[in-house]
Design a protein around this motif. Structure first.
Motif, short mmCIF file in Angstrom:
data_model
loop_
_atom_site.label_atom_id
_atom_site.label_comp_id
_atom_site.label_asym_id
_atom_site.label_seq_id
_atom_site.Cartn_x
_atom_site.Cartn_y
_atom_site.Cartn_z
N ARG A 44 0.85 -1.19 0.00
CA ARG A 44 0.00 0.00 0.00
C ARG A 44 0.88 1.24 0.00
O ARG A 44 1.86 1.30 0.74
CB ARG A 44 -0.91 0.00 1.24
CG ARG A 44 -1.84 1.20 1.34
CD ARG A 44 -2.70 1.12 2.60
NE ARG A 44 -1.89 1.11 3.81
CZ ARG A 44 -1.42 2.22 4.39
NH1 ARG A 44 -1.67 3.42 3.87
NH2 ARG A 44 -0.69 2.12 5.49
N LYS A 45 0.53 2.21 -0.83
CA LYS A 45 1.35 3.43 -0.94
C LYS A 45 1.41 4.16 0.40
O LYS A 45 0.47 4.11 1.20
CB LYS A 45 0.80 4.35 -2.03
CG LYS A 45 -0.58 4.92 -1.72
CD LYS A 45 -1.10 5.76 -2.87
CE LYS A 45 -2.50 6.32 -2.56
NZ LYS A 45 -3.05 7.11 -3.67
N SER A 46 2.51 4.84 0.64
CA SER A 46 2.70 5.62 1.86
C SER A 46 1.88 6.91 1.79
O SER A 46 1.95 7.64 0.80
CB SER A 46 4.18 5.95 2.06
OG SER A 46 4.37 6.77 3.20
N ASP A 47 1.12 7.17 2.83
CA ASP A 47 0.29 8.37 2.91
C ASP A 47 0.77 9.19 4.10
O ASP A 47 0.69 8.74 5.25
CB ASP A 47 -1.18 7.96 3.12
CG ASP A 47 -2.14 9.15 3.04
OD1 ASP A 47 -1.75 10.26 3.47
OD2 ASP A 47 -3.27 8.96 2.57
N ILE A 198 8.33 17.70 5.77
CA ILE A 198 7.43 18.24 4.74
C ILE A 198 6.09 17.52 4.74
O ILE A 198 5.04 18.16 4.70
CB ILE A 198 8.11 18.14 3.37
CG1 ILE A 198 9.38 19.01 3.38
CG2 ILE A 198 7.17 18.60 2.26
CD1 ILE A 198 10.31 18.77 2.24
N ARG A 199 6.12 16.22 4.75
CA ARG A 199 4.91 15.40 4.78
C ARG A 199 3.90 15.87 3.73
O ARG A 199 4.27 16.09 2.59
CB ARG A 199 4.33 15.35 6.19
CG ARG A 199 5.34 14.78 7.23
CD ARG A 199 4.74 14.66 8.59
NE ARG A 199 3.76 13.58 8.65
CZ ARG A 199 4.07 12.32 8.89
NH1 ARG A 199 5.33 11.97 9.11
NH2 ARG A 199 3.13 11.38 8.93
N GLY A 200 2.62 16.06 4.12
CA GLY A 200 1.60 16.42 3.13
C GLY A 200 1.23 17.88 3.11
O GLY A 200 0.22 18.26 2.49
N ASN A 201 2.01 18.72 3.77
CA ASN A 201 1.71 20.16 3.85
C ASN A 201 1.94 20.82 2.50
O ASN A 201 3.05 20.78 1.96
CB ASN A 201 2.59 20.80 4.93
CG ASN A 201 2.27 22.26 5.14
OD1 ASN A 201 2.66 23.11 4.34
ND2 ASN A 201 1.57 22.54 6.23
N HIS A 278 8.64 8.22 -10.07
CA HIS A 278 8.64 7.18 -9.04
C HIS A 278 7.84 7.53 -7.79
O HIS A 278 7.86 6.75 -6.82
CB HIS A 278 10.07 6.83 -8.63
CG HIS A 278 10.88 6.21 -9.71
ND1 HIS A 278 10.60 4.97 -10.25
CD2 HIS A 278 11.97 6.67 -10.39
CE1 HIS A 278 11.49 4.70 -11.20
NE2 HIS A 278 12.33 5.71 -11.31
N TYR A 279 7.18 8.67 -7.76
CA TYR A 279 6.33 8.96 -6.61
C TYR A 279 5.03 8.19 -6.78
O TYR A 279 4.41 8.22 -7.83
CB TYR A 279 6.12 10.47 -6.47
CG TYR A 279 7.35 11.13 -5.89
CD1 TYR A 279 7.47 11.33 -4.52
CD2 TYR A 279 8.43 11.46 -6.71
CE1 TYR A 279 8.63 11.88 -3.98
CE2 TYR A 279 9.60 12.01 -6.18
CZ TYR A 279 9.69 12.21 -4.81
OH TYR A 279 10.84 12.74 -4.28
N TYR A 351 -0.05 13.04 -0.50
CA TYR A 351 1.23 12.88 -1.21
C TYR A 351 2.29 13.77 -0.57
O TYR A 351 2.01 14.88 -0.11
CB TYR A 351 1.08 13.24 -2.69
CG TYR A 351 0.05 12.43 -3.40
CD1 TYR A 351 0.30 11.11 -3.77
CD2 TYR A 351 -1.20 12.97 -3.70
CE1 TYR A 351 -0.67 10.35 -4.42
CE2 TYR A 351 -2.17 12.22 -4.35
CZ TYR A 351 -1.90 10.91 -4.71
OH TYR A 351 -2.85 10.16 -5.33
N GLY A 352 3.52 13.28 -0.57
CA GLY A 352 4.63 14.05 -0.03
C GLY A 352 5.94 13.41 -0.46
O GLY A 352 5.96 12.41 -1.20
N PRO A 353 7.08 13.94 -0.01
CA PRO A 353 8.38 13.36 -0.37
C PRO A 353 8.51 11.89 -0.01
O PRO A 353 9.26 11.15 -0.65
CB PRO A 353 9.38 14.22 0.42
CG PRO A 353 8.68 15.52 0.61
CD PRO A 353 7.23 15.18 0.78
#
Length: 398
Positions: A44-47, A198-201, A278-279, A351-353
């Protein structure tokens, strides 16, 4: 796992079913990798709203195995291997263009600041983004018939970029192909501070993309490796061209090149492929292609699944790879707009780095050894391809 969950643009349900129906079915007795034939994972993709780190896979990167699978069905793809001489010509012309523009802003149009900023973004940034593509092609020896000539093409592309990029990019990019997603080995993965801060900001992601040119330097430095011979040559070459630029175009001309670099590798449509590639926009898929109009000026850099599968195919023949094996590529999720890639990545908090896939070296090696469980002839072919693809990643320079 099937590829039923697609969040990036994709063919219609009926079209996808038609493509997938053409694919060979998974037979564990013959093919131990349960990702076969599309090599999509079950992760599962990272959120960043819920997850603190990369998504992790317990398998190897998917491209080498998919290459073998596709070549079984379409061996004629090997006829597409080879360089394209037009790449060297485009490199020379665009390098000359940027030097000319640097002269204009350094010696002729010396009164305009706003004009230089706008021109550096629209024209200079677009050309510099193209330099990234040209350097990429030279790094894979697609620009000229010999390795040495490709390195010369890479240095010529670096004339319009006032920092030494080519040799370091070549070194680390080839390692990215060999160790895609391997933590501690793939220099394309985000650093710890990128994931944590940074995360999802949205505002921080915007700032992060704005300083993206710096990340190439920071990520390379984080590998803590001694510079190769050609990296040293590149530094000497770039210092020399920068001094010549100041001598003939003035400091303002050199500033124009810095602005072009900053814009062209940051918040620019031509730089969106850094996020597109690749994101993870969907569960189970770690590499994405872009099939949009900007592939024309940017020399098909969007064909990223095709490129990772067949690294010996030059930019001009990547669409032919997709055309030969449409059931393998059109059944994967893909993007059609780089503007939408940036917009979605920045504005959506999911989405984020850290929206990347990682794997350990142990898992990577273990999964690669599964090829030996395939019947002997296939295993030998697989091993030969693996060695062939990896031999160019050595850090020893000629």
């Amino acid at each position: 796992m099937t590829s039923a969950h697609i969040s990036a643009p994709s063919p219609t349900v009926n079209q996808r079913k038609q493509y997938i129906d053409k694919l060979p079915k998974h037979d564990p007795a013959k093919q131990p990798d349960n990702r076969f034939p599309l090599y999509l994972g079950d992760w599962r993709k990272s959120d960043p709203r819920y997850d603190d780190d990369l998504a992790m896979d317990n398998m190897d990167e998917p491209h080498l195995k998919r290459k073998l699978t596709i070549l079984k069905a379409y061996p004629e793809i090997e006829k597409l291997y080879g360089h394209d001489n037009r790449t060297a010509l485009v490199t020379i012309l665009t390098a000359a263009a940027q030097v000319y523009f640097a002269y204009l802003f350094g010696r002729v149009w010396t009164e305009t600041v706003a004009g230089m900023l706008v021109f550096a973004y629209v024209v200079g940034g677009s050309i510099t983004a193209l330099y990234g593509v040209l350097i990429h092609e030279a790094s894979h020896n697609h620009a000229a018939p010999t390795v040495f000539l490709n390195k010369i093409v890479g240095l010529i592309a670096n004339i319009g970029i006032p920092v030494p990029i080519y040799a370091s990019f070549r070194r680390y990019h080839l390692e990215h192909h060999t160790y895609q997603g391997v933590t501690g080995m793939d220099p394309d993965l985000p650093l710890e501070w990128e994931k944590k801060m940074i995360r999802g900001n949205a505002a921080l992601k915007l700032l992060w993309l704005f300083i993206f040119p710096v990340m190439y330097v920071v990520r390379g430095a984080s590998m803590k490796r001694s510079p190769s011979t050609w990296e040293i040559y590149n530094v000497i070459f770039t210092l020399t061209t920068d001094m010549l630029m100041v001598r003939f175009c003035g400091l303002r001309g050199l500033l124009y090149l810095f602005l072009s670099l900053w814009f062209g590798y940051g918040l620019h449509p031509g730089a969106a492929h850094f996020i597109q590639e690749h994101y993870t926009f969907d569960d189970g898929q770690e590499t994405y292609s872009y099939y949009g109009i900007l592939n024309k000026p940017y020399m098909n850099i969007g064909f990223h699944n095709e490129h990772h599968d067949f690294t010996k195919v030059a930019w001009s023949r990547l669409p032919a790879v997709r055309a030969m094996a449409p059931e393998y590529y059109d059944s994967l999720a893909y993007h059609t707009s780089w503007l939408k890639v940036h917009w979605k990545f920045i504005t959506e908090p999911g989405y984020g780095p850290q929206s990347r896939l990682g794997r350990t070296m142990e898992d990577h090696k273990t999964a690669r050894k599964q090829a030996g469980k395939i019947r002997r002839a296939d295993a030998h072919a697989y091993e030969a391809m693996a060695l062939d693809d990896m031999k160019d990643t050595t850090t020893k320079e000629e």
